[in-house]
Write a protein that holds these residues in place. Structure first.
Motif, mmCIF file in Angstrom:
data_model
loop_
_atom_site.group_PDB
_atom_site.id
_atom_site.type_symbol
_atom_site.label_atom_id
_atom_site.label_comp_id
_atom_site.label_asym_id
_atom_site.label_seq_id
_atom_site.Cartn_x
_atom_site.Cartn_y
_atom_site.Cartn_z
ATOM 1 N N THR A 1 -4.921 -3.477 -0.869
ATOM 2 C CA THR A 1 -4.074 -4.643 -0.800
ATOM 3 C C THR A 1 -4.494 -5.387 0.209
ATOM 4 O OG1 THR A 1 -2.468 -2.926 0.681
ATOM 5 C CG2 THR A 1 -2.090 -3.007 -1.679
ATOM 6 N N ALA A 2 -5.087 -4.951 1.203
ATOM 7 C CA ALA A 2 -5.622 -5.624 2.429
ATOM 8 C C ALA A 2 -6.454 -6.810 2.055
ATOM 9 C CB ALA A 2 -6.059 -4.939 3.449
ATOM 10 N N LEU A 3 -6.760 -6.888 0.922
ATOM 11 C CA LEU A 3 -7.703 -8.001 0.441
ATOM 12 C C LEU A 3 -6.967 -9.345 0.306
ATOM 13 C CD1 LEU A 3 -10.011 -6.143 -2.175
ATOM 14 C CD2 LEU A 3 -10.639 -6.860 0.017
ATOM 15 N N MET A 4 -5.757 -9.165 0.130
ATOM 16 C CA MET A 4 -4.900 -10.154 -0.263
ATOM 17 C C MET A 4 -4.624 -11.043 0.945
ATOM 18 S SD MET A 4 -4.112 -10.370 -3.589
ATOM 19 C CE MET A 4 -3.079 -11.735 -3.603
ATOM 20 N N GLU A 5 -4.751 -10.408 1.935
ATOM 21 C CA GLU A 5 -4.482 -11.049 3.506
ATOM 22 C C GLU A 5 -5.944 -11.638 4.167
ATOM 23 O OE1 GLU A 5 -2.535 -8.300 5.883
ATOM 24 O OE2 GLU A 5 -0.493 -8.655 4.625
ATOM 25 N N LYS A 6 -6.984 -11.284 3.259
ATOM 26 C CA LYS A 6 -8.317 -11.898 3.597
ATOM 27 C C LYS A 6 -8.217 -13.440 3.522
ATOM 28 C CE LYS A 6 -13.161 -11.221 2.600
ATOM 29 N NZ LYS A 6 -14.229 -10.585 1.701
ATOM 30 N N THR A 7 -8.903 -14.081 4.410
ATOM 31 C CA THR A 7 -9.218 -15.491 4.283
ATOM 32 C C THR A 7 -10.343 -15.973 4.498
ATOM 33 O OG1 THR A 7 -8.731 -16.005 6.712
ATOM 34 C CG2 THR A 7 -6.779 -15.986 5.213
ATOM 35 N N GLU A 8 -11.061 -17.015 3.865
ATOM 36 C CA GLU A 8 -12.455 -17.212 3.930
ATOM 37 C C GLU A 8 -12.567 -18.514 4.500
ATOM 38 O OE1 GLU A 8 -14.198 -16.438 0.168
ATOM 39 O OE2 GLU A 8 -14.049 -14.431 0.313
ATOM 40 N N ILE B 1 4.009 5.887 -5.256
ATOM 41 C CA ILE B 1 3.953 6.089 -6.952
ATOM 42 C C ILE B 1 2.848 6.977 -7.196
ATOM 43 C CG2 ILE B 1 3.209 4.853 -9.098
ATOM 44 C CD1 ILE B 1 4.431 2.243 -7.799
ATOM 45 N N ALA B 2 1.498 6.945 -6.580
ATOM 46 C CA ALA B 2 0.597 8.142 -6.792
ATOM 47 C C ALA B 2 1.129 9.420 -6.570
ATOM 48 C CB ALA B 2 -0.588 7.526 -6.067
ATOM 49 N N ASP B 3 1.804 9.559 -5.433
ATOM 50 C CA ASP B 3 2.393 10.844 -5.060
ATOM 51 C C ASP B 3 3.362 11.227 -6.155
ATOM 52 O OD1 ASP B 3 0.984 10.964 -2.557
ATOM 53 O OD2 ASP B 3 2.777 10.178 -1.548
ATOM 54 N N GLY B 4 4.213 10.387 -6.732
ATOM 55 C CA GLY B 4 5.003 10.730 -7.982
ATOM 56 C C GLY B 4 4.126 11.175 -9.076
ATOM 57 N N ARG C 1 1.031 -1.206 0.114
ATOM 58 C CA ARG C 1 -0.215 -0.036 -0.101
ATOM 59 C C ARG C 1 0.832 1.278 0.031
ATOM 60 N NH1 ARG C 1 -2.539 0.641 5.270
ATOM 61 N NH2 ARG C 1 -0.735 1.310 6.001
ATOM 62 N N ASP C 2 2.045 1.432 0.720
ATOM 63 C CA ASP C 2 2.621 2.463 0.791
ATOM 64 C C ASP C 2 3.418 2.735 -0.428
ATOM 65 O OD1 ASP C 2 1.916 2.595 3.406
ATOM 66 O OD2 ASP C 2 3.761 1.843 4.334
ATOM 67 N N TYR C 3 3.902 1.634 -0.950
ATOM 68 C CA TYR C 3 4.952 1.734 -2.406
ATOM 69 C C TYR C 3 3.397 2.410 -3.520
ATOM 70 C CZ TYR C 3 9.064 -0.677 -1.302
ATOM 71 O OH TYR C 3 10.234 -1.055 -0.795
ATOM 72 N N ILE D 1 9.382 7.413 -11.713
ATOM 73 C CA ILE D 1 8.532 7.604 -10.817
ATOM 74 C C ILE D 1 8.518 6.213 -9.893
ATOM 75 C CG2 ILE D 1 6.026 7.724 -9.834
ATOM 76 C CD1 ILE D 1 5.513 9.580 -12.508
ATOM 77 N N ILE D 2 8.407 5.108 -10.432
ATOM 78 C CA ILE D 2 8.442 3.871 -9.771
ATOM 79 C C ILE D 2 9.707 3.818 -9.164
ATOM 80 C CG2 ILE D 2 8.367 1.244 -10.144
ATOM 81 C CD1 ILE D 2 6.213 1.851 -12.120
ATOM 82 N N HIS D 3 10.756 4.131 -9.880
ATOM 83 C CA HIS D 3 12.107 3.971 -9.323
ATOM 84 C C HIS D 3 12.310 4.822 -8.143
ATOM 85 C CE1 HIS D 3 16.716 3.179 -9.686
ATOM 86 N NE2 HIS D 3 16.755 4.498 -9.241
ATOM 87 N N ASP D 4 12.120 6.071 -8.143
ATOM 88 C CA ASP D 4 12.108 7.102 -7.286
ATOM 89 C C ASP D 4 11.269 6.798 -6.109
ATOM 90 O OD1 ASP D 4 13.895 8.514 -8.909
ATOM 91 O OD2 ASP D 4 12.240 10.018 -9.280
ATOM 92 N N ALA D 5 10.034 5.790 -6.337
ATOM 93 C CA ALA D 5 9.408 5.467 -5.122
ATOM 94 C C ALA D 5 10.015 4.379 -4.245
ATOM 95 C CB ALA D 5 8.124 5.059 -5.776
ATOM 96 N N GLY D 6 11.143 3.809 -4.913
ATOM 97 C CA GLY D 6 12.064 2.801 -4.028
ATOM 98 C C GLY D 6 11.560 1.503 -4.208
#
Length: 477
Positions: free
Chosen positions: A123-130, A78-81, A72-74, A190-195
């Motif tokens: 991104t949190a949806l990836m950690e959701k279990t059912e 990227i959106a900030d960039g 999420r932070d990445y 932009i992606i590179h600068d976002a780390g």
């Protein structure tokens, strides 16, 4: 104005760094409004694809295990960039595509920035279990992805693939169109600068039959997502088939707009024409078949004629419509206009001649055809230019039959008295999208088509689902 010669257009972006191609050839990017060269862009090779895939495969081992909050932070970085370099993105798309900059901002750039933030929050949806009986259902990333994006909405489709893939934990190789690659270079910076970790995102521009084919065929790529023509989409699927990778395709369209007898005709026809003329008609969802009640047909034709003749051409602040993206696309559109006349459609306004006052640039006049029947070439095939066809109908059953009588099913539209009365008609349309009374594109909702318009979905939570593998864990009862 952005100096594109300062971008790394002579390099590929692989494994977190700019590097030379194995081949070293280049391709000119042409400004379609002036016919002048903007810059040269390196053309990747199959060997470059191998290098990029190896980097993405290495990166996937750790990237897939990052936490949702990290991804999420990445994505937000990227959106900030993108916000900071909004003008560079506007110029990159506008200069290479020919869309006026003031339209490019809201049509091509604002939405992709929103999409990056949208998927950051999912991104949190990836950690959701059912729980499913005595089983747990887990979500995992599909793997290494190959992205082949088009020239007509290059940043829009970049974001529609890259953003959910990053959110899911996938790594990727992006291949932009040779005509419009500049925004991908800005995004790589932009992606590179976002780390973002090395190898998660890789950029290999080049020709479709070379780089695109290598991505589709590569045994170490788990998924390929393609946006473009139906013909090319079929070839991508064919080449991908031996490796049984996941394939999603957003392909062509020949979309209908049904105007109901009780609709505001002036508003409906004007909106329908603008929908076709925006982006110079180079929109896969464009509602290029306007279906009008027979008793109001002549009135609708007159409104369409007036609307088309009011359209301002050029790339300035008052222009609605710029040039076509290339000389080749201009010539294709002109040939369709000539075919429409040859097959007996009535040319109401526009035509294949060069517009006055535009001796340079790949311009085509906004064109309206009347007396069109649904078996004509201009009503069957995707023209991808500023050409609209008006077709009369006698009753709603006939309108829906004409609307659905197409090999495509990407988009559709209805303009009725109100949205409530349009919904029963929308349910009968064989298309993945339906725009009601001027409703706008929604990045929160799924985008994709029926029939030969492709498979899979982009945007919305359904867009994230395309990059997910489901795992069932069977627990003891």
């Amino acid at each position: 104005m952005t100096d594109f010669n300062k971008l790394h257009t002579d390099k590929l972006y692989i494994d977190g760094q700019w590097q030379a191609s194995e081949g070293g050839s280049s391709h000119p990017v042409i400004d379609p409004a002036t016919e002048e060269e903007i810059c040269q862009v390196v053309q990747g090779t199959a060997e470059d694809v191998d290098t990029a895939v190896a980097a993405a495969r290495r990166a996937f081992k750790s990237w897939r295990n990052t936490s949702a909050s990290e991804r999420r932070d990445y994505l937000n970085a990227i959106a900030d960039g993108m916000e900071k370099r909004r003008e560079d993105l506007v110029q990159a798309v506008s200069r290479a595509l020919g869309c006026p900059a003031h339209i490019t901002k809201w049509l091509h750039v604002d939405g992709p920035i929103y999409a990056m933030r949208y998927y950051a929050e999912r991104t949190a949806l990836m950690e959701k279990t059912e729980k499913a009986g005595h089983s747990l259902v887990l979500r995992e990333p599909v793997g290494v992805c190959g992205f082949i994006t088009p020239w007509n909405y290059p940043l829009h489709q970049f974001a529609g693939k890259v953003a959910p893939a990053l959110a899911a934990g996938c790594t990727m190789i992006a291949k932009p169109s040779e005509n419009t690659p500049l925004q991908d270079y800005v995004m790589a910076e932009i992606i590179h600068d976002a780390g973002l970790p090395a190898g998660v995102f890789n950029l290999v521009p080049g020709a479709g039959p070379v780089v695109g084919a290598a991505l589709a065929a590569h045994p170490e790529i788990d998924m390929v997502s393609f946006t473009g023509s139906t013909r090319a989409g079929v070839e991508v699927a064919r080449v991908a088939a031996p490796t049984v990778k996941r394939v999603t395709q957003e392909l062509g369209g020949k979309s209908p707009l049904i105007i109901t007898p009780d609709a505001d005709l002036e508003a409906a026809v004007r909106w329908g024409c603008e929908d076709v003329f925006i982006n110079s008609g180079q929109t896969c969802t464009a509602l290029t078949r306007m279906l009008v009640p027979a008793e109001r047909y002549d009135e609708a034709v007159a409104i369409a004629k007036q609307m088309a003749e009011e359209v301002a051409l050029g790339t300035g602040p008052d222009a609605l419509m710029g040039p076509l993206s290339s000389a080749r696309q201009r010539d294709i559109v002109r040939s369709y206009i000539e075919k429409g006349v040859a097959e007996g459609a009535r040319l109401v306004t526009g035509g294949a001649e060069t517009p006055e006052n535009f001796p340079k640039g790949f311009y085509v006049k906004p064109t309206v055809f009347a007396n069109v029947t649904n078996d004509m070439t201009i009503a069957r095939e995707e023209i991808f230019g500023p050409v609209t066809c008006l077709i009369p109908y006698r009753d709603m059953d006939e309108a829906i039959a004409i609307a659905n009588d197409t090999q495509y099913g990407l988009s559709s539209g209805i303009w009725a008295r109100d949205a409530e009365s349009a919904l029963p008609v929308a349910r009968r349309m064989e298309a993945g999208l339906c725009f009601v009374n001027g409703g706008e594109f929604n990045y929160d909702a799924p985008f994709g088509g029926y029939k030969r318009s492709g498979n899979g979905r982009e945007f919305g939570e359904a867009g994230l689902d395309e990059f997910i593998q489901l795992k069932s864990v069977q627990l003891p009862e």
